[in-house]
Each structure stands twice: as C-alpha cells, then as structure tokens.
Design a protein around this motif. Structure first.
Motif, PDB file in Angstrom:
ATOM      1  N   GLY A  21       0.819  -1.206   0.000  1.00 53.95           N
ATOM      2  CA  GLY A  21       0.000   0.000   0.000  1.00 53.95           C
ATOM      3  C   GLY A  21       0.849   1.249   0.000  1.00 53.95           C
ATOM      4  O   GLY A  21       1.743   1.434  -0.854  1.00 53.95           O
ATOM      5  N   ALA A  22       0.604   2.127   0.957  1.00 54.36           N
ATOM      6  CA  ALA A  22       1.343   3.394   1.033  1.00 54.36           C
ATOM      7  C   ALA A  22       2.816   3.171   1.334  1.00 54.36           C
ATOM      8  O   ALA A  22       3.645   4.037   1.049  1.00 54.36           O
ATOM      9  N   ASP A  23       3.173   2.024   1.890  1.00 49.92           N
ATOM     10  CA  ASP A  23       4.567   1.721   2.230  1.00 49.92           C
ATOM     11  C   ASP A  23       5.183   0.726   1.250  1.00 49.92           C
ATOM     12  O   ASP A  23       6.104  -0.017   1.615  1.00 49.92           O
ATOM     13  N   GLN A  24       4.704   0.704   0.027  1.00 52.18           N
ATOM     14  CA  GLN A  24       5.168  -0.311  -0.920  1.00 52.18           C
ATOM     15  C   GLN A  24       6.633  -0.140  -1.315  1.00 52.18           C
ATOM     16  O   GLN A  24       7.260  -1.081  -1.804  1.00 52.18           O
ATOM     17  N   ASP A  25       7.200   1.039  -1.124  1.00 53.91           N
ATOM     18  CA  ASP A  25       8.609   1.252  -1.467  1.00 53.91           C
ATOM     19  C   ASP A  25       9.562   0.866  -0.328  1.00 53.91           C
ATOM     20  O   ASP A  25      10.778   0.920  -0.508  1.00 53.91           O
ATOM     21  N   ARG A  26       9.015   0.521   0.819  1.00 55.74           N
ATOM     22  CA  ARG A  26       9.870   0.167   1.962  1.00 55.74           C
ATOM     23  C   ARG A  26      10.287  -1.296   1.863  1.00 55.74           C
ATOM     24  O   ARG A  26       9.455  -2.184   1.662  1.00 55.74           O
ATOM     25  N   PHE A  27      11.576  -1.550   2.068  1.00 52.14           N
ATOM     26  CA  PHE A  27      12.112  -2.909   1.998  1.00 52.14           C
ATOM     27  C   PHE A  27      13.143  -3.077   3.107  1.00 52.14           C
ATOM     28  O   PHE A  27      14.061  -2.260   3.251  1.00 52.14           O
ATOM     29  N   LEU A  28      12.981  -4.156   3.920  1.00 46.87           N
ATOM     30  CA  LEU A  28      13.872  -4.388   5.056  1.00 46.87           C
ATOM     31  C   LEU A  28      14.492  -5.771   4.946  1.00 46.87           C
ATOM     32  O   LEU A  28      13.802  -6.756   4.644  1.00 46.87           O
ATOM     33  N   THR A  29      15.797  -5.836   5.180  1.00 46.04           N
ATOM     34  CA  THR A  29      16.508  -7.113   5.318  1.00 46.04           C
ATOM     35  C   THR A  29      17.126  -7.148   6.704  1.00 46.04           C
ATOM     36  O   THR A  29      17.993  -6.324   7.023  1.00 46.04           O
ATOM     37  N   LEU A  30      16.684  -8.068   7.545  1.00 47.34           N
ATOM     38  CA  LEU A  30      17.127  -8.113   8.936  1.00 47.34           C
ATOM     39  C   LEU A  30      18.395  -8.937   9.075  1.00 47.34           C
ATOM     40  O   LEU A  30      18.685  -9.822   8.256  1.00 47.34           O
ATOM     41  N   GLU A  31      19.128  -8.646  10.131  1.00 44.93           N
ATOM     42  CA  GLU A  31      20.295  -9.448  10.470  1.00 44.93           C
ATOM     43  C   GLU A  31      19.859 -10.853  10.879  1.00 44.93           C
ATOM     44  O   GLU A  31      18.738 -11.049  11.365  1.00 44.93           O
ATOM     45  N   PRO A  32      20.719 -11.864  10.716  1.00 41.19           N
ATOM     46  CA  PRO A  32      20.323 -13.237  11.061  1.00 41.19           C
ATOM     47  C   PRO A  32      20.233 -13.496  12.561  1.00 41.19           C
ATOM     48  O   PRO A  32      19.773 -14.565  12.966  1.00 41.19           O
ATOM     49  N   VAL A  33      20.662 -12.561  13.400  1.00 38.84           N
ATOM     50  CA  VAL A  33      20.624 -12.751  14.848  1.00 38.84           C
ATOM     51  C   VAL A  33      19.870 -11.587  15.482  1.00 38.84           C
ATOM     52  O   VAL A  33      20.143 -10.424  15.178  1.00 38.84           O
ATOM     53  N   ALA A  34      18.903 -11.898  16.354  1.00 41.40           N
ATOM     54  CA  ALA A  34      18.152 -10.894  17.099  1.00 41.40           C
ATOM     55  C   ALA A  34      18.156 -11.287  18.574  1.00 41.40           C
ATOM     56  O   ALA A  34      18.701 -12.333  18.955  1.00 41.40           O
ATOM     57  N   TYR A  35      17.501 -10.461  19.412  1.00 41.80           N
ATOM     58  CA  TYR A  35      17.553 -10.668  20.864  1.00 41.80           C
ATOM     59  C   TYR A  35      16.161 -10.465  21.451  1.00 41.80           C
ATOM     60  O   TYR A  35      15.359  -9.684  20.943  1.00 41.80           O
ATOM     61  N   GLU A  36      15.889 -11.194  22.540  1.00 43.28           N
ATOM     62  CA  GLU A  36      14.585 -11.065  23.192  1.00 43.28           C
ATOM     63  C   GLU A  36      14.760 -11.066  24.706  1.00 43.28           C
ATOM     64  O   GLU A  36      15.699 -11.671  25.245  1.00 43.28           O
ATOM     65  N   LEU A  37      13.828 -10.375  25.372  1.00 37.02           N
ATOM     66  CA  LEU A  37      13.826 -10.268  26.824  1.00 37.02           C
ATOM     67  C   LEU A  37      12.386 -10.412  27.316  1.00 37.02           C
ATOM     68  O   LEU A  37      11.495  -9.700  26.844  1.00 37.02           O
ATOM     69  N   THR A  38      12.163 -11.341  28.243  1.00 39.24           N
ATOM     70  CA  THR A  38      10.858 -11.501  28.895  1.00 39.24           C
ATOM     71  C   THR A  38      10.973 -10.872  30.276  1.00 39.24           C
ATOM     72  O   THR A  38      11.570 -11.446  31.186  1.00 39.24           O
ATOM     73  N   TYR A  39      10.417  -9.679  30.412  1.00 39.62           N
ATOM     74  CA  TYR A  39      10.577  -8.953  31.673  1.00 39.62           C
ATOM     75  C   TYR A  39       9.350  -9.080  32.578  1.00 39.62           C
ATOM     76  O   TYR A  39       9.392  -8.664  33.738  1.00 39.62           O
ATOM     77  N   LEU A  40       8.260  -9.629  32.060  1.00 45.25           N
ATOM     78  CA  LEU A  40       7.082  -9.839  32.906  1.00 45.25           C
ATOM     79  C   LEU A  40       6.341 -11.066  32.384  1.00 45.25           C
ATOM     80  O   LEU A  40       5.763 -11.043  31.291  1.00 45.25           O
ATOM     81  N   HIS A  41       6.381 -12.142  33.142  1.00 39.48           N
ATOM     82  CA  HIS A  41       5.713 -13.388  32.769  1.00 39.48           C
ATOM     83  C   HIS A  41       4.964 -13.879  34.014  1.00 39.48           C
ATOM     84  O   HIS A  41       5.582 -14.226  35.022  1.00 39.48           O
ATOM     85  N   TYR A  42       3.642 -13.909  33.919  1.00 37.65           N
ATOM     86  CA  TYR A  42       2.815 -14.272  35.088  1.00 37.65           C
ATOM     87  C   TYR A  42       2.099 -15.576  34.794  1.00 37.65           C
ATOM     88  O   TYR A  42       1.401 -15.716  33.781  1.00 37.65           O
ATOM     89  N   THR A  43       2.258 -16.571  35.677  1.00 35.07           N
ATOM     90  CA  THR A  43       1.584 -17.857  35.578  1.00 35.07           C
ATOM     91  C   THR A  43       0.416 -17.883  36.557  1.00 35.07           C
ATOM     92  O   THR A  43       0.602 -17.643  37.745  1.00 35.07           O
ATOM     93  N   PHE A  44      -0.758 -18.158  36.067  1.00 34.71           N
ATOM     94  CA  PHE A  44      -1.969 -18.124  36.905  1.00 34.71           C
ATOM     95  C   PHE A  44      -2.058 -19.369  37.791  1.00 34.71           C
ATOM     96  O   PHE A  44      -1.501 -20.407  37.504  1.00 34.71           O
TER      97      PHE A  44
END
Length: 377
Positions: free
Chosen positions: A354-377
C-alpha cells in the motif's frame, strides 16, 4: 407339481435376526468415557490427588517434617482396603510432589481400624492432644495431617485435609477437593496458563526507505535512502499454555500466541526515520530445568529453552521465522524472567504494501529477546 421349501429362506431369516440383535447390543453399549467417575471412587481419587499436588506450594516452607494422624471415612462408602489406599496416596503426594518428609511411628498406629455403628477411621490411639505434642517432639515433626474422605449418593468423592502445628494446634494449611459427576470443571489436562510482556530487538542489515524530506523532481516521489544502521524494536504481549512432559517436572512444553508492535529507529540524525509494523506471533517451546528449587511448585532457579517462533506482520509481504535459545528463571510461584537469542536463518525480509510499498527491510540473522514480565496463573 409341488415344490419343497428349501432351507435357504430359513437360514437367511436367521442371519437377519442375528444381525438385528448384534446392532441392538452395539447401540445399547456406548463407548466408556475414560474420565467418567467410577463406583469404586478410584478415578475420582486419582483426579483429587492431581489437584492436591498443585496445592503443595501453599504449605509454609518451614513445615517440612509431617505425620499423618487420621483419615476419617465411612464404611458405607469405602472398604478398609480402599481407605488404606487413600491414606497411601495422600502420603505419596506430600512426599513426592510436596517434597516433605513424611514420618510415622508405632504410637500413631495409622493403619488400625476403629469402628463404631456408622463409621470407622484410621486413627492413632493417643488419648489427648498433650500426648500428640510429646510424640511430635519425639519425631521432630513440624505438623500433623488430618482429614476425612466421603462419597455422595451421586458418586462424588469429597476429601478434606488440613495441616496443623503439633504444639499450638494452629492450622497452617487446609483444602477441600471434589471429583465426580457434579464437579463443574474436571481437570483432564494438567496445564499452566500464563501471560507475558516481551521486548525484542531485530537489527537491520539493509533498509530501503522513502525519505519524506527529499523528493525526486522527475517522478514527484520521495527519494529512497539505503541505510544499514537501523533496528526494529518490538513490544509484545502474549498468552501461553504449558504442560509438564516428564513426571519429575524437569521438562515442559508450551504453545504461545501474541501480538506485537515493532517500531523502526536509528540512522543518521539528519534523517527522520519513523515507521511502525504490527505483528502476530505464534511459537512453541521446550524448557528444560537443571537448577530447581526444593519445592518445584515455587518455581526453579534456572532453565534453558529451545523454541520456534513465527512473526506475521500486517500489511507487509513476507514473514519472520526464528529459532530461539535462552534462559529462564521462575523467581516465584507466579513470576518468571528470561532472555535469549533469536536466529533467522531463512525468512528475514519484509516489504511494505500500500502506502509503504517502497519500503524494503533485510534483517540481520541474529536478534535478541527479553521476557521482563511473565505471570503464571
């Protein structure tokens, strides 16, 4: 000329009659439900023991050594052998699932049947509470277990238990369990439900973005800038359900579904880089625990997880497929912290629509994640 009636019509009639009887017998014998309550109460007791195991974390940690004093039962409901089985199951749950030291002594004589006109019970023969105190000091127990088990006319099994301190009589834990046809929500699966908030960082190897501050004079469109120092920061919320795979609770399997908003940022100060991508996330995960607490219902100190995650963005062509590896720590009964690395070996390209049809992204093969709030009922 007369024709003699042969045996074939009679034989066919007998076959039809047998087929009708077989189909009627099949219709009258529906398949049995393996989770339906039984007249003996064995299935209900198994269901109750599973629920009792889940409540072990509510018992104070300083009540470690315990002894079973009595389980009152009705002879109309349970035979002496069945009552011994109930007591043995209770002791096993406290010992294995609750990680408690269950002790006994000849003075308790918990296997002796004391009968009256209407009831019998497994009981010690101590005449007074004072003798229980002295025996508790002798056995060095922190408390006693006392309970009752009965059955309703509809085959509902009801178990009431309490743990009290042997010196003061203070009740430190109590619970009631019902299993049978009148039960509202039978526990067929032993599942844990959780909700979490996550933060993920996806470095961008190369991006082609329209520059709103620079317009091509020939086409009238924004010029395309090629940048390599951007990153996507995703803020996500998700729900997950997990189940213990092994009886010793060292291995857990979970499935998760969530939503995230990724914002693009970085680049030179002279460029106004600002865009958002909404995503739906699905994932599966296997968690192995190798540093556990003495009571597993209170969590674990450290575990490692391996999983697969699929990120499907809205209004973009392409998707992100990631393998995740990391560590988690369930610091309390309800809260968990964690973090790890995502590997994107295959799908790491996104193209706007659509309006962003000219945008193109190639991501690095490594990323990072953080779980800072995980609640078990």
């Amino acid at each position: 000329m007369k024709t003699a009636a042969g045996p074939r019509p009679r034989f066919a009639a007998l076959l039809m009659l047998a087929a009708c009887l077989a189909s009627a017998a099949t219709a009258q014998s529906p398949p049995q439900d393996p989770f339906a309550p039984s007249n003996t109460g064995l299935r209900q007791i198994a269901e109750i023991m599973g629920r009792l195991a889940k409540t072990m974390g509510d018992i104070p940690p300083n009540v470690d050594r315990i002894a079973l004093t009595q389980v009152k039962v009705d002879p109309k409901d349970f035979s002496p052998g069945m009552s011994r089985y109930i007591q043995a199951q209770i002791e096993e749950v406290f010992r294995k699932e609750g990680r408690r030291t269950v002790v006994t002594a000849p003075e308790l004589r918990t296997f002796r049947v004391v009968a009256t006109d209407s009831t019998f019970k497994f009981s010690n023969t101590l005449p007074s509470m004072e003798d229980l105190w002295r025996l508790g000091d002798k056995l060095r127990v922190d408390g006693y277990i006392e309970g009752s088990c009965s059955k309703s006319s509809d085959n509902d099994v009801i178990l009431n238990l309490k743990v009290f301190r042997h010196r003061t009589g203070e009740i430190v834990w109590s619970a009631s369990f019902v299993a049978g046809p009148n039960e509202k929500k039978p526990d067929i699966w032993n599942l844990d439900w959780s909700a979490s908030a996550n933060l993920r960082r996806f470095p961008i190897r190369q991006s082609i973005l329209p520059s709103p501050d620079s317009v091509n004079a020939l086409t009238g469109k924004a010029r395309l800038d090629t940048l390599s120092d951007l990153a996507l920061t995703e803020y996500g919320v998700e729900g997950s359900v997990s189940e213990v795979v092994t009886p010793d609770k060292f291995l857990l399997f979970s499935v998760s579904l969530g939503y995230g908003l990724a914002t693009g940022g970085g680049g030179p100060d002279s460029l106004n880089v600002n865009f958002n991508i909404q995503m739906v996330k699905f994932g599966i995960e296997m968690l192995g625990i190798f540093f556990r607490k003495s009571n597993p219902d209170l969590g674990y100190w450290l575990g490692t997880y391996v999983g697969y995650q699929e990120f499907i963005p809205f209004f973009n062509r392409g998707h992100l497929s990631a393998l995740s590896v990391g560590y988690k720590s369930r610091v309390s009964r309800h809260f968990t912290l964690g973090g790890g690395v995502l590997f994107l070996p295959l799908n790491n390209k996104l193209k706007g629509l659509g309006a962003d049809q000219d945008r193109f992204l190639t991501l690095e093969p490594v990323a990072y994640e953080l779980t800072y709030l995980h609640y078990t009922f």
